[in-house]
Design a protein around this motif. Sequence first.
Motif, PDB file in Angstrom:
ATOM      1  N   TYR A 184       0.795  -0.971  -0.095  1.00 14.23           N
ATOM      2  CA  TYR A 184       0.029  -0.119  -0.408  1.00 14.23           C
ATOM      3  C   TYR A 184       1.008   1.628   0.188  1.00 14.23           C
ATOM      4  CZ  TYR A 184      -3.054   3.627   2.105  1.00 14.23           C
ATOM      5  OH  TYR A 184      -3.602   4.694   1.577  1.00 14.23           O
ATOM      6  N   PHE A 185       0.476   1.734  -0.999  1.00 18.73           N
ATOM      7  CA  PHE A 185       1.636   3.263  -1.311  1.00 18.73           C
ATOM      8  C   PHE A 185       0.517   4.446  -1.661  1.00 18.73           C
ATOM      9  CE2 PHE A 185       4.020  -0.197  -2.811  1.00 18.73           C
ATOM     10  CZ  PHE A 185       5.718   0.830  -2.179  1.00 18.73           C
ATOM     11  N   PRO A 186       0.181   5.144  -0.136  1.00 15.92           N
ATOM     12  CA  PRO A 186      -0.728   6.481  -0.886  1.00 15.92           C
ATOM     13  C   PRO A 186      -0.354   7.324  -1.876  1.00 15.92           C
ATOM     14  CG  PRO A 186       0.278   5.865   1.914  1.00 15.92           C
ATOM     15  CD  PRO A 186       0.920   5.209   0.772  1.00 15.92           C
ATOM     16  N   VAL A 187      -0.736   7.561  -2.627  1.00 10.54           N
ATOM     17  CA  VAL A 187      -0.530   7.943  -3.561  1.00 10.54           C
ATOM     18  C   VAL A 187      -0.890   9.581  -3.541  1.00 10.54           C
ATOM     19  CG1 VAL A 187      -1.527   8.775  -6.004  1.00 10.54           C
ATOM     20  CG2 VAL A 187      -1.684   6.066  -5.541  1.00 10.54           C
ATOM     21  N   PRO A 188       0.065  10.822  -4.015  1.00  8.43           N
ATOM     22  CA  PRO A 188      -0.082  11.790  -3.269  1.00  8.43           C
ATOM     23  C   PRO A 188      -1.109  12.582  -4.429  1.00  8.43           C
ATOM     24  CG  PRO A 188       2.251  11.253  -3.140  1.00  8.43           C
ATOM     25  CD  PRO A 188       1.031  10.307  -4.331  1.00  8.43           C
ATOM     26  N   LYS A 189      -1.739  12.905  -4.209  1.00  5.98           N
ATOM     27  CA  LYS A 189      -2.609  14.492  -5.010  1.00  5.98           C
ATOM     28  C   LYS A 189      -1.592  14.778  -6.377  1.00  5.98           C
ATOM     29  CE  LYS A 189      -6.814  17.825  -4.645  1.00  5.98           C
ATOM     30  NZ  LYS A 189      -6.917  18.875  -3.784  1.00  5.98           N
ATOM     31  N   GLY A 190      -2.190  14.738  -7.056  1.00  5.09           N
ATOM     32  CA  GLY A 190      -1.862  15.218  -8.371  1.00  5.09           C
ATOM     33  C   GLY A 190      -1.018  14.418  -9.060  1.00  5.09           C
ATOM     34  N   GLU A 191      -0.673  13.185  -8.782  1.00  4.50           N
ATOM     35  CA  GLU A 191       0.045  12.137  -9.197  1.00  4.50           C
ATOM     36  C   GLU A 191      -1.020  10.772  -9.395  1.00  4.50           C
ATOM     37  OE1 GLU A 191       3.134  10.896  -9.645  1.00  4.50           O
ATOM     38  OE2 GLU A 191       3.828  12.330  -8.242  1.00  4.50           O
ATOM     39  N   GLN A 192      -1.043  10.023 -10.424  1.00  4.68           N
ATOM     40  CA  GLN A 192      -1.165   9.014 -11.720  1.00  4.68           C
ATOM     41  C   GLN A 192      -1.291   8.085 -11.317  1.00  4.68           C
ATOM     42  OE1 GLN A 192      -1.061   8.949 -15.479  1.00  4.68           O
ATOM     43  NE2 GLN A 192      -2.854   6.953 -16.679  1.00  4.68           N
ATOM     44  N   ALA A 193      -1.920   7.525 -10.448  1.00  3.41           N
ATOM     45  CA  ALA A 193      -1.745   6.778  -8.916  1.00  3.41           C
ATOM     46  C   ALA A 193      -1.107   4.859 -10.108  1.00  3.41           C
ATOM     47  CB  ALA A 193      -3.521   5.647  -8.763  1.00  3.41           C
ATOM     48  N   ASN A 194      -1.251   4.990 -10.532  1.00  2.00           N
ATOM     49  CA  ASN A 194      -1.113   3.221 -11.554  1.00  2.00           C
ATOM     50  C   ASN A 194       0.427   3.538 -11.591  1.00  2.00           C
ATOM     51  OD1 ASN A 194      -1.501   4.584 -13.145  1.00  2.00           O
ATOM     52  ND2 ASN A 194      -3.066   3.168 -14.403  1.00  2.00           N
ATOM     53  N   ARG A 195       1.100   4.781 -11.919  1.00  6.82           N
ATOM     54  CA  ARG A 195       2.303   4.698 -12.349  1.00  6.82           C
ATOM     55  C   ARG A 195       3.299   5.164 -11.600  1.00  6.82           C
ATOM     56  NH1 ARG A 195       1.837   8.268 -18.476  1.00  6.82           N
ATOM     57  NH2 ARG A 195       0.636   6.692 -19.457  1.00  6.82           N
ATOM     58  N   TYR A 196       2.096   6.094 -10.311  1.00  3.05           N
ATOM     59  CA  TYR A 196       3.215   6.250  -9.053  1.00  3.05           C
ATOM     60  C   TYR A 196       3.773   5.229  -8.595  1.00  3.05           C
ATOM     61  CZ  TYR A 196       4.107   8.266  -4.243  1.00  3.05           C
ATOM     62  OH  TYR A 196       4.125   8.060  -3.196  1.00  3.05           O
TER      63      TYR A 196
END
Length: 478
Positions: free
Chosen positions: A305-317
């Motif tokens: 589980y990696f919380p995705v920062p706002k503005g990042e595309q989730a799957n690539r992050y």
Amino acid sequence: MDIRGATRSLLVLTGRVINDVVSFIVFCFLDLLDVLLCFVYKILDFFMEAEWKPCYCSSGKEAITSSGKILVSERGESKIISLSSTKLQLEDISDTLYSRPSLVSEISKSTIKELKRLKIDGTTIRSSERIKNGTLRSTFTINSTIVDMLQEKIGGQQLHPVPRWSDCDCRACTSWSSSCKETLYVRVEGPSRDKAREDVLFIHGFISSSVFWTETLFPNFSDDTKSSYRLIAIDLLGFGRSPKPTDSLYTLREHVEMIERSVLEAYKVKSFHIVAHSLGCILALAIAVKYPGAVKSLTLLAPPYFPVPKGEQANRYVLRKVAPRRVWPLIVFGSSIVCWYEHISRTACLIVCKNHHFWESLTKLVTRNRMRTFMFDGFFCHTHNAAWHTLHNIICGTAGKVDEYLDAVRDQLRCDVTVFHGRDDELLPVECSYAVQSRIPRADVKVIDRKDHLTIVIGRQKTFARELEEIWKKSSSG
């Protein structure tokens, strides 16, 4: 002390710079090698299978649509259309399958244009997003003519496709193809359903199988546990002795539905505990959210589980976090190759997985049969197609859903949540488990010193078996 501290900081910085420079050189070379292997495999596939096989690096979305599936885009995310009765369902797939820029040219690409309406033969299909039973889906209402057309196109696939030439065709790996049942391989130990106090579902992680549990934990449970609990370990779709369809995209829906059909329905499981490792934690969360009243306890080991920062595309992050393209540590180097390079990873499967019996025999010969080789069956009995799609569609493709699953577990489930993580885990850092706890405050996080991604279980199976028994007893008494 100041001099020692400064020297240590300098050495750490030097090591980091060397790692970055060497990694850049190595992965630039691997970028070129993967392109070369793309052409090599096209030629080999043509001679071995009499047809060109599309791949993600050269054909992009053709690799998906060539199997009879329809690919659309919605809100910048890729989805495929699957048919069920008189409804079409939008099923999420990860953009990282076909959009993985090389290290040199890693520039953010524009997201796919939002698709609000899909027209098929002049008929407008309106989509609406909703969460149903814990699974994010989009549904369409269409007329019967379109259903018939898609049934002819999508339904014409083989139920038991012939294994590819680069996959292992031994009896263990292909035993599923001779069965008329479309179910997973399930290993069950303990009393019958009528005599069992409760059921426990074990879900393994990526590139693994049920032997990860059956050869480590199962022999170490107490007699009382073995006589009271029905222990159920599965091989996920595409792994171990379970079906490995060549035309599957191994999406979250496919994995969850196969577990439902093979375990919950086949064994009439009503209430159960879940124990899951690594990638299996995502499937465990999806099942727990879908059956909130049935789950007695939820035990997660090294959740990705990696919380995705706002503005990042989730799957690539998440792809960059799981596979940062570094040569050190070695497990990260291996993860980077598996995640980023379709054809290099296929070559690894060709050498290792197709010949896993040879490597097992060689290991027994070298060690004079003093080393247990269950790990070969556990980690090498899968196809490249299954591993590639499962990794991208589950770990990367569900990055935007995990927050919703964790919130649902926090708000809708009343079961105990326990998270184990090895402090020395170099693949998934311990921060992943603390991030889960930040989302589910009642989660009990246990960090095990001097243990990594695998030795969190292997090597401490007796201790872990006792810990699980305590968790189950506590949840039952509560």
